[in-house]
Scaffold this active site. Structure first.
Site, mmCIF file in Angstrom:
data_model
loop_
_atom_site.group_PDB
_atom_site.id
_atom_site.type_symbol
_atom_site.label_atom_id
_atom_site.label_comp_id
_atom_site.label_asym_id
_atom_site.label_seq_id
_atom_site.Cartn_x
_atom_site.Cartn_y
_atom_site.Cartn_z
ATOM 1 N N TYR A 144 39.048 44.807 37.938
ATOM 2 C CA TYR A 144 40.481 44.503 37.839
ATOM 3 C C TYR A 144 40.916 44.605 36.370
ATOM 4 O O TYR A 144 41.881 45.314 36.043
ATOM 5 C CB TYR A 144 40.724 43.096 38.406
ATOM 6 C CG TYR A 144 42.072 42.494 38.076
ATOM 7 C CD1 TYR A 144 43.218 42.853 38.780
ATOM 8 C CD2 TYR A 144 42.202 41.541 37.053
ATOM 9 C CE1 TYR A 144 44.450 42.290 38.483
ATOM 10 C CE2 TYR A 144 43.430 40.976 36.758
ATOM 11 C CZ TYR A 144 44.544 41.352 37.468
ATOM 12 O OH TYR A 144 45.775 40.797 37.159
ATOM 13 N N LYS A 148 43.482 47.116 34.473
ATOM 14 C CA LYS A 148 44.712 46.576 33.871
ATOM 15 C C LYS A 148 44.829 47.092 32.427
ATOM 16 O O LYS A 148 45.931 47.329 31.936
ATOM 17 C CB LYS A 148 44.733 45.043 33.888
ATOM 18 C CG LYS A 148 44.894 44.405 35.251
ATOM 19 C CD LYS A 148 46.190 44.725 35.983
ATOM 20 C CE LYS A 148 47.413 44.003 35.512
ATOM 21 N NZ LYS A 148 48.601 44.309 36.361
HETATM 22 N N1 LIG Z 1 48.515 35.850 39.451
HETATM 23 C C1 LIG Z 1 48.140 35.793 38.195
HETATM 24 O O1 LIG Z 1 47.603 34.787 37.717
HETATM 25 C C2 LIG Z 1 48.411 36.953 37.293
HETATM 26 C C3 LIG Z 1 48.182 36.800 35.935
HETATM 27 C C4 LIG Z 1 48.415 37.866 35.083
HETATM 28 C C5 LIG Z 1 48.905 39.058 35.583
HETATM 29 N N2 LIG Z 1 49.118 39.186 36.905
HETATM 30 C C6 LIG Z 1 49.681 40.454 37.376
HETATM 31 O O2 LIG Z 1 50.914 40.153 38.000
HETATM 32 C C7 LIG Z 1 51.202 41.107 39.023
HETATM 33 C C8 LIG Z 1 51.594 40.375 40.295
HETATM 34 O O3 LIG Z 1 50.520 39.545 40.692
HETATM 35 P P1 LIG Z 1 50.651 38.543 41.918
HETATM 36 O O4 LIG Z 1 49.798 37.380 41.577
HETATM 37 O O5 LIG Z 1 52.064 38.371 42.278
HETATM 38 O O6 LIG Z 1 49.893 39.393 43.049
HETATM 39 P P2 LIG Z 1 50.251 39.589 44.592
HETATM 40 O O7 LIG Z 1 48.999 40.093 45.227
HETATM 41 O O8 LIG Z 1 50.865 38.375 45.166
HETATM 42 O O9 LIG Z 1 51.341 40.740 44.567
HETATM 43 C C9 LIG Z 1 51.030 42.086 44.380
HETATM 44 C C10 LIG Z 1 51.927 42.913 45.305
HETATM 45 O O10 LIG Z 1 51.625 44.294 45.087
HETATM 46 C C11 LIG Z 1 51.686 44.938 46.343
HETATM 47 N N3 LIG Z 1 50.896 46.174 46.303
HETATM 48 C C12 LIG Z 1 49.552 46.276 46.168
HETATM 49 N N4 LIG Z 1 49.197 47.570 46.197
HETATM 50 C C13 LIG Z 1 50.338 48.298 46.329
HETATM 51 C C14 LIG Z 1 50.608 49.682 46.444
HETATM 52 N N5 LIG Z 1 49.622 50.608 46.433
HETATM 53 N N6 LIG Z 1 51.892 50.093 46.558
HETATM 54 C C15 LIG Z 1 52.909 49.178 46.599
HETATM 55 N N7 LIG Z 1 52.691 47.851 46.514
HETATM 56 C C16 LIG Z 1 51.422 47.413 46.391
HETATM 57 C C17 LIG Z 1 51.116 43.925 47.330
HETATM 58 O O11 LIG Z 1 51.482 44.210 48.672
HETATM 59 C C18 LIG Z 1 51.712 42.634 46.800
HETATM 60 O O12 LIG Z 1 52.925 42.345 47.444
HETATM 61 C C19 LIG Z 1 49.954 41.982 39.144
HETATM 62 O O13 LIG Z 1 50.169 43.170 38.423
HETATM 63 C C20 LIG Z 1 48.875 41.168 38.449
HETATM 64 O O14 LIG Z 1 47.902 41.999 37.884
HETATM 65 C C21 LIG Z 1 48.897 38.172 37.787
HETATM 66 C C1 LIG Z 2 35.660 28.138 41.413
HETATM 67 C C2 LIG Z 2 36.343 28.003 40.062
HETATM 68 C C3 LIG Z 2 35.406 27.379 39.065
HETATM 69 C C4 LIG Z 2 37.613 27.183 40.152
HETATM 70 C C5 LIG Z 2 38.657 27.829 41.046
HETATM 71 C C6 LIG Z 2 39.967 28.125 40.311
HETATM 72 C C7 LIG Z 2 40.229 29.606 40.272
HETATM 73 C C8 LIG Z 2 40.549 30.054 41.673
HETATM 74 C C9 LIG Z 2 41.400 29.988 39.319
HETATM 75 C C10 LIG Z 2 41.312 29.313 37.946
HETATM 76 C C11 LIG Z 2 41.805 30.338 36.925
HETATM 77 C C12 LIG Z 2 42.449 31.399 37.776
HETATM 78 C C13 LIG Z 2 42.771 32.729 37.222
HETATM 79 C C14 LIG Z 2 42.823 33.861 38.055
HETATM 80 C C15 LIG Z 2 42.447 33.759 39.496
HETATM 81 C C16 LIG Z 2 42.244 32.340 40.019
HETATM 82 C C17 LIG Z 2 41.520 31.479 38.993
HETATM 83 C C18 LIG Z 2 40.153 32.067 38.668
HETATM 84 C C19 LIG Z 2 43.072 35.244 37.488
HETATM 85 C C20 LIG Z 2 41.671 35.850 37.431
HETATM 86 C C21 LIG Z 2 43.926 36.105 38.443
HETATM 87 C C22 LIG Z 2 44.260 37.462 37.842
HETATM 88 C C23 LIG Z 2 45.009 37.291 36.535
HETATM 89 O O1 LIG Z 2 45.456 38.499 35.989
HETATM 90 C C24 LIG Z 2 44.208 36.477 35.502
HETATM 91 C C25 LIG Z 2 43.014 37.255 34.991
HETATM 92 C C26 LIG Z 2 45.124 36.243 34.304
HETATM 93 O O2 LIG Z 2 44.987 36.838 33.239
HETATM 94 O O3 LIG Z 2 45.991 35.396 34.387
HETATM 95 C C27 LIG Z 2 43.838 35.126 36.155
HETATM 96 C C28 LIG Z 2 43.171 34.150 35.220
HETATM 97 C C29 LIG Z 2 43.138 32.766 35.796
#
Ligand SMILES: NC(=O)c1ccc[n+]([C@@H]2O[C@H](COP(=O)([O-])OP(=O)(O)OC[C@H]3O[C@@H](n4cnc5c(N)ncnc54)[C@H](O)[C@@H]3O)[C@@H](O)[C@H]2O)c1
Ligand SMILES: CC(C)CCC[C@@H](C)[C@H]1CC[C@H]2C3=C(CC[C@]12C)[C@@]1(C)CC[C@H](O)[C@@](C)(C(=O)O)[C@@H]1CC3
Length: 343
Positions: A144, A148
């Protein structure tokens, strides 16, 4: 010469708008008077005034139909980090993002705001108040993160004032809030299996967890400040809550808020990380036969046992960013939003 009629700057598309962050972004954009088109592989909700287009972002023709009359695109789609599928990450995050850029340029979109991740600089070792000039991780901790990094590079390199196509990347970290499918649900699942009794390491490591509304605010500010003469062009911005907290205090507050016990017993970081690596190796080798998803992945253990918090001073300076919801309130709202996950 035919001149292209520019769509209103308030017409935008959200790729990945059905997801956790995407939906919060869509709702805020609508509140702010934007007209929004969602493009996603799935439609999971309805909002009056928002049009939904189901499609894969790897399909340029499908994208072109939606992007032809928008001026601003938010790209927040990605396969879930939990899927650990290298081919899918490369296809969607890297190749698919190239397709998004081509489609934007062909359709005459002027601004692209990418949701990147602060983890693009994280290699599993401490980051304290990291700024955006930290180098990309040379050995990304999972597929991942690897993709990214490539995705962010591709988007920032595409920024071109000459082509009237401006790009910016937002790097949030640890997004949480109502409807998050990852953090709280995985945490509760781990607690229910009796595996949340342990603190990995000494428990003093500071981490950023960012409330989803602050992440949304950062995205919209970035879009509104992205202009040919602004410093945002082709740059990345950390968006955090600006309140680093001990990883284990955050976990404990969420768990206790939902009626579970806080973790208490310490385990050495190196031991748990070693076990997670071994498990990852075994499950990868077995994958053609069985698909097992271990709770403790090397990425999760590294996140749980190291410092990783980031400075958002660049966002404050260039776009006037300030978090709109403080951490205490954010945790309270999040806990209240998961009644079904209570003990
Ligand atoms: N959740 C976090 O902690 C976190 C932290 C940092 C960055 N991000 C980034 O934020 C963005 C959103 O994350 P999220 O947590 O809302 O994830 P999410 O999984 O809830 O949402 C992602 C969406 O992308 C859609 N998708 C996936 N593949 C696709 C494709 N081929 N075409 C069209 N749509 C597609 C999925 O259906 C989903 O609705 C991502 O780019 C993720 O890398 C998330
Ligand atoms: C089992 C573990 C010890 C505790 C469980 C908590 C865990 C599910 C979350 C704590 C920090 C979270 C996190 C992401 C996913 C869920 C956790 C690991 C993350 C990897 C999701 C994707 C994002 O892009 C991320 C890399 C980011 O940069 O924010 C997230 C980092 C934190």
């Amino acid at each position: 010469m035919a001149t292209r009629i520019r769509p209103s700057s308030k017409r935008c598309a959200v790729i990945g708008g059905s997801g956790f962050l995407g939906r919060h972004l869509v709702e805020r954009l609508v509140e702010k008077g934007y007209s929004v088109a969602v493009f996603d592989i799935a439609q999971r909700y309805e909002v009056p005034g928002v049009t939904f287009h189901q499609g894969d972002l790897c399909d340029k023709q499908a994208l072109l139909k939606v992007l032809k009359d928008v001026s601003l695109v938010f790209h927040c789609a990605s396969p879930s980090p939990a899927c650990d599928d290298r081919n899918l990450f490369w296809k969607v995050n890297v190749e698919g993002t190239r397709t998004v850029i081509q489609a934007c340029q062909e359709a005459g979109v002027q601004k692209l705001v990418l949701t990147s991740s602060a983890s693009v600089v994280f290699e599993g070792t401490d980051i304290k108040n990291g700024k955006e000039d930290l180098p990309y991780a040379k050995r990304p901790i999972d597929y991942y993160t690897e993709t990214k990094i490539q995705q962010e590079k591709v988007v920032l390199e595409a920024c071109s004032k000459e082509k009237d196509f401006l790009t910016v990347a937002i790097r949030p970290h640890g997004i949480f809030g109502p409807r998050d499918p990852q953090l709280v649900p995985i945490l509760v699942d781990t607690a229910r299996k009796g595996k949340m009794k342990f603190i990995i390491g000494d428990g003093t490591n500071l981490v950023d967890f960012t409330y989803v509304e602050n992440v949304v605010h950062g995205h919209i500010l970035a879009a509104e400040h992205l202009k040919p003469d602004s410093p945002l062009c082709g740059k990345a911005y950390h968006i955090t809550n600006d309140e680093p907290i001990r990883f284990w205090d955050f976990m404990s507050q969420v768990l206790v808020g939902l009626g579970y016990d806080a973790p208490r017993y310490h385990l050495p970081y190196a031991l748990v990380y070693g076990i997670a690596m071994l498990l990852w190796l075994i499950t990868s080798l077995l994958r053609p036969l069985v698909n097992i998803k271990p709770t403790f992945t090397p990425m999760r253990v590294a996140l749980a046992g190291t410092h990783h918090y980031y400075s958002c001073s660049r966002a404050k300076q260039d776009m006037g960013y300030q978090p709109v919801v403080r951490l205490k309130e954010a945790i309270a709202r999040t806990v209240a939003s998961y009644p079904h996950l209570r003990r």
